[in-house]
Design a protein around this motif. Structure first.
Motif, PDB file in Angstrom:
ATOM      1  N   VAL A  24      -4.325 -11.469  -5.654  1.00 11.40           N
ATOM      2  CA  VAL A  24      -4.065 -10.858  -4.613  1.00 11.40           C
ATOM      3  C   VAL A  24      -4.243  -9.651  -4.424  1.00 11.40           C
ATOM      4  N   SER A  25      -3.977  -8.821  -5.587  1.00 14.36           N
ATOM      5  CA  SER A  25      -4.297  -7.507  -5.330  1.00 14.36           C
ATOM      6  C   SER A  25      -5.716  -6.866  -5.405  1.00 14.36           C
ATOM      7  N   ARG A  26      -6.490  -7.714  -6.113  1.00 18.21           N
ATOM      8  CA  ARG A  26      -8.177  -7.333  -5.791  1.00 18.21           C
ATOM      9  C   ARG A  26      -8.370  -7.776  -4.337  1.00 18.21           C
ATOM     10  N   GLY A  27      -7.946  -8.847  -3.714  1.00 17.65           N
ATOM     11  CA  GLY A  27      -8.472  -9.125  -2.455  1.00 17.65           C
ATOM     12  C   GLY A  27      -7.621  -8.209  -1.573  1.00 17.65           C
ATOM     13  N   LEU A  28      -6.476  -7.663  -1.860  1.00 23.96           N
ATOM     14  CA  LEU A  28      -5.755  -6.651  -0.892  1.00 23.96           C
ATOM     15  C   LEU A  28      -6.495  -5.435  -0.909  1.00 23.96           C
ATOM     16  N   PHE A  29      -6.855  -4.944  -2.188  1.00 24.86           N
ATOM     17  CA  PHE A  29      -7.457  -3.682  -2.154  1.00 24.86           C
ATOM     18  C   PHE A  29      -8.997  -3.670  -1.729  1.00 24.86           C
ATOM     19  N   ALA A  30      -9.579  -4.686  -1.871  1.00 21.73           N
ATOM     20  CA  ALA A  30     -11.061  -4.871  -1.356  1.00 21.73           C
ATOM     21  C   ALA A  30     -11.078  -5.112   0.066  1.00 21.73           C
ATOM     22  N   GLY A  31     -10.376  -6.007   0.600  1.00 17.55           N
ATOM     23  CA  GLY A  31     -10.514  -6.141   2.183  1.00 17.55           C
ATOM     24  C   GLY A  31      -9.525  -5.629   3.054  1.00 17.55           C
ATOM     25  N   PHE A  32      -8.533  -5.138   2.410  1.00 19.76           N
ATOM     26  CA  PHE A  32      -7.449  -4.708   3.354  1.00 19.76           C
ATOM     27  C   PHE A  32      -6.850  -3.064   3.009  1.00 19.76           C
ATOM     28  N   LEU A  33      -7.843  -2.381   2.638  1.00 23.62           N
ATOM     29  CA  LEU A  33      -7.423  -1.098   1.910  1.00 23.62           C
ATOM     30  C   LEU A  33      -6.783  -0.083   3.111  1.00 23.62           C
ATOM     31  N   LEU A  34      -7.558   0.186   4.271  1.00 27.01           N
ATOM     32  CA  LEU A  34      -7.165   0.706   5.318  1.00 27.01           C
ATOM     33  C   LEU A  34      -5.898   0.287   5.817  1.00 27.01           C
ATOM     34  N   PRO A  35      -5.568  -1.331   6.120  1.00 24.22           N
ATOM     35  CA  PRO A  35      -4.292  -1.588   6.591  1.00 24.22           C
ATOM     36  C   PRO A  35      -3.227  -1.122   5.645  1.00 24.22           C
ATOM     37  N   LEU A  36      -3.312  -1.264   4.529  1.00 27.96           N
ATOM     38  CA  LEU A  36      -2.518  -0.950   3.577  1.00 27.96           C
ATOM     39  C   LEU A  36      -2.010   0.418   3.719  1.00 27.96           C
ATOM     40  N   GLU A  37      -3.035   1.399   3.700  1.00 33.31           N
ATOM     41  CA  GLU A  37      -2.756   2.948   3.902  1.00 33.31           C
ATOM     42  C   GLU A  37      -1.861   3.022   5.134  1.00 33.31           C
ATOM     43  N   ILE A  38      -2.409   2.524   6.074  1.00 36.06           N
ATOM     44  CA  ILE A  38      -1.718   2.632   7.604  1.00 36.06           C
ATOM     45  C   ILE A  38      -0.159   2.101   7.376  1.00 36.06           C
ATOM     46  N   LEU A  39       0.048   1.128   6.936  1.00 35.28           N
ATOM     47  CA  LEU A  39       1.128   0.525   6.245  1.00 35.28           C
ATOM     48  C   LEU A  39       1.945   1.386   5.706  1.00 35.28           C
ATOM     49  N   SER A  40       1.727   2.021   4.779  1.00 28.16           N
ATOM     50  CA  SER A  40       2.378   3.121   3.904  1.00 28.16           C
ATOM     51  C   SER A  40       2.949   4.217   4.876  1.00 28.16           C
ATOM     52  N   VAL A  41       1.886   4.654   5.932  1.00 27.45           N
ATOM     53  CA  VAL A  41       2.278   5.725   6.748  1.00 27.45           C
ATOM     54  C   VAL A  41       3.389   5.178   7.598  1.00 27.45           C
ATOM     55  N   ILE A  42       3.134   3.843   8.063  1.00 25.24           N
ATOM     56  CA  ILE A  42       4.346   3.225   9.067  1.00 25.24           C
ATOM     57  C   ILE A  42       5.648   3.312   8.189  1.00 25.24           C
ATOM     58  N   LEU A  43       5.578   2.804   7.194  1.00 22.17           N
ATOM     59  CA  LEU A  43       7.061   2.565   6.329  1.00 22.17           C
ATOM     60  C   LEU A  43       7.591   4.173   6.194  1.00 22.17           C
ATOM     61  N   LEU A  44       6.722   5.033   6.032  1.00 21.83           N
ATOM     62  CA  LEU A  44       7.118   6.571   6.026  1.00 21.83           C
ATOM     63  C   LEU A  44       7.810   7.125   7.051  1.00 21.83           C
ATOM     64  N   VAL A  45       7.086   6.576   8.296  1.00 21.89           N
ATOM     65  CA  VAL A  45       7.453   7.039   9.724  1.00 21.89           C
ATOM     66  C   VAL A  45       9.057   6.265  10.009  1.00 21.89           C
ATOM     67  N   ALA A  46       8.834   4.828   9.410  1.00 15.37           N
ATOM     68  CA  ALA A  46      10.183   4.184   9.775  1.00 15.37           C
ATOM     69  C   ALA A  46      11.188   4.849   9.037  1.00 15.37           C
ATOM     70  N   LEU A  47      10.935   5.098   7.769  1.00 14.76           N
ATOM     71  CA  LEU A  47      12.011   5.756   6.921  1.00 14.76           C
ATOM     72  C   LEU A  47      12.907   7.090   7.396  1.00 14.76           C
ATOM     73  N   VAL A  48      11.948   7.977   7.849  1.00 20.14           N
ATOM     74  CA  VAL A  48      12.207   9.043   8.639  1.00 20.14           C
ATOM     75  C   VAL A  48      12.978   8.746   9.748  1.00 20.14           C
ATOM     76  N   GLY A  49      12.472   7.894  10.672  1.00 21.49           N
ATOM     77  CA  GLY A  49      13.020   7.487  11.943  1.00 21.49           C
ATOM     78  C   GLY A  49      14.252   6.877  11.772  1.00 21.49           C
ATOM     79  N   ALA A  50      14.456   6.204  10.918  1.00 19.01           N
ATOM     80  CA  ALA A  50      15.886   5.637  10.558  1.00 19.01           C
ATOM     81  C   ALA A  50      16.899   6.393  10.496  1.00 19.01           C
ATOM     82  N   LEU A  51      16.427   7.528   9.441  1.00 15.02           N
ATOM     83  CA  LEU A  51      17.588   8.445   9.014  1.00 15.02           C
ATOM     84  C   LEU A  51      17.729   9.265  10.318  1.00 15.02           C
ATOM     85  N   VAL A  52      16.871   9.633  11.145  1.00 16.04           N
ATOM     86  CA  VAL A  52      17.253  10.589  12.143  1.00 16.04           C
ATOM     87  C   VAL A  52      17.911   9.954  13.346  1.00 16.04           C
ATOM     88  N   LEU A  53      17.841   8.516  13.536  1.00 15.35           N
ATOM     89  CA  LEU A  53      18.475   7.633  14.333  1.00 15.35           C
ATOM     90  C   LEU A  53      19.827   7.526  14.106  1.00 15.35           C
TER      91      LEU A  53
END
Lengths: 100, 184
Positions: free
Chosen positions: B148-177
């Motif tokens: 799964v990790s090889r498939g993820l990092f080969a085919g879904f690298l950009l979605p994975l990075e975007i997901l990490s940014v989304i998680l960071l935004v959700a963390l900060v947003g949940a704290l602020v809210l």
């Protein structure tokens, strides 16, 4: 051997229990849990399709959906807490500011 | 008795799936919010078991960690923070219940009809595989997490990075809210 139809049947059952939960409950927390349930049904479908087609993409995508669901539930619960502080309720029927 | 156990062993996915649906039904129908959260927890554990039955071992364990370990605890904390007992006397369900059940049944019927006409004679499942470049030095049938990790990092690298940014935004947003507003 698990047939694809069985997985589709179970996951559609779970998805529609989630839809029913969103439609009939008034509590925001339970509506959020129903949304999580629907995302899980979609994950089950993705994994079943990955198994059927023999590629690993479905499982990788299910992992991405799982992370997205975690982000969504964090923001949703924070909204519920903020709403409770401000309006002293988490019932969906009482939040009618835009009702007109 | 032995035949019963053998038959259950052959239909483990069906058993776990129906138990997950039963937990979901408890979740949406129970009158107490804590019971709803417990039904949700049971349902998530059973979904993880379904993932294991579908030979997605890594995702089954991730499901247990993320849902049973994280999200359910978050829900329990919010149920504790938000006092729900004063709504006991008001009705729990919405007034559109007589419309929503037929609507859900019709949607389920359409869905089942589509599935029946498209996928009634589905092919048998095939073993998971990776392209030869990615599968180098890996026994694909035995190491689900590595695959799964090889498939993820080969085919879904950009979605994975975007997901990490989304998680960071959700963390900060949940704290602020959820931050309490201090009276100055």
């Amino acid at each position: 051997m698990i047939s694809l139809n069985l997985v589709l049947f179970i996951s559609s059952l779970m998805f529609f229990i989630g839809v029913a939960g969103v439609l009939i409950r008034r509590n925001l927390l339970i509506i959020l849990m129903s949304i999580e349930l629907m995302l899980n049904a979609a994950n089950l479908n993705l994994i079943a399709f990955a198994r059927q087609s023999g590629t690993v993409d479905g499982q990788a995508f299910a992992l991405l959906v799982m992370g997205f669901a975690a982000a969504e539930v964090a923001v949703g619960l924070a909204l519920a807490v903020a709403l409770y502080r401000r309006k002293d309720t988490v019932q969906a029927d009482d939040i009618n500011l835009l009702n007109g | 008795m032995n035949a019963l156990f053998t038959s259950i062993g052959h239909n483990l996915f069906l058993v776990f799936g129906l138990l997950a649906c039963a937990g979901a039904a408890v979740m949406i129908l129970s009158t107490s919010a804590v019971h709803s959260v417990l039904g949700f927890l049971f349902s998530m554990i059973m979904v993880a078991a379904c993932f294991l039955c579908l030979s997605a071992e890594f995702l089954g364990m991730a499901q247990l960690l993320v849902y049973a370990g994280g999200i359910v605890v978050l829900f329990l904390f919010v149920v504790m923070l938000v006092e729900l007992t004063k709504y006991k006397e008001k009705s729990l369900f919405t007034t559109q219940i007589k419309w929503s059940f037929p609507l859900v049944l019709i949607a389920l019927g359409i869905f089942a009809y589509t599935m029946k006409s498209n996928l009634f004679d589905a092919a048998t499942p095939v073993a998971l595989s990776l392209s030869s470049g990615l599968a180098e030095g890996l026994s694909v049938s035995a190491q689900n997490a590595q695959m799964v990790s090889r498939g993820l990092f080969a085919g879904f690298l950009l979605p994975l990075e975007i997901l990490s940014v989304i998680l960071l935004v959700a963390l900060v947003g949940a704290l602020v809210l959820a931050k309490s507003e201090r009276v100055s």
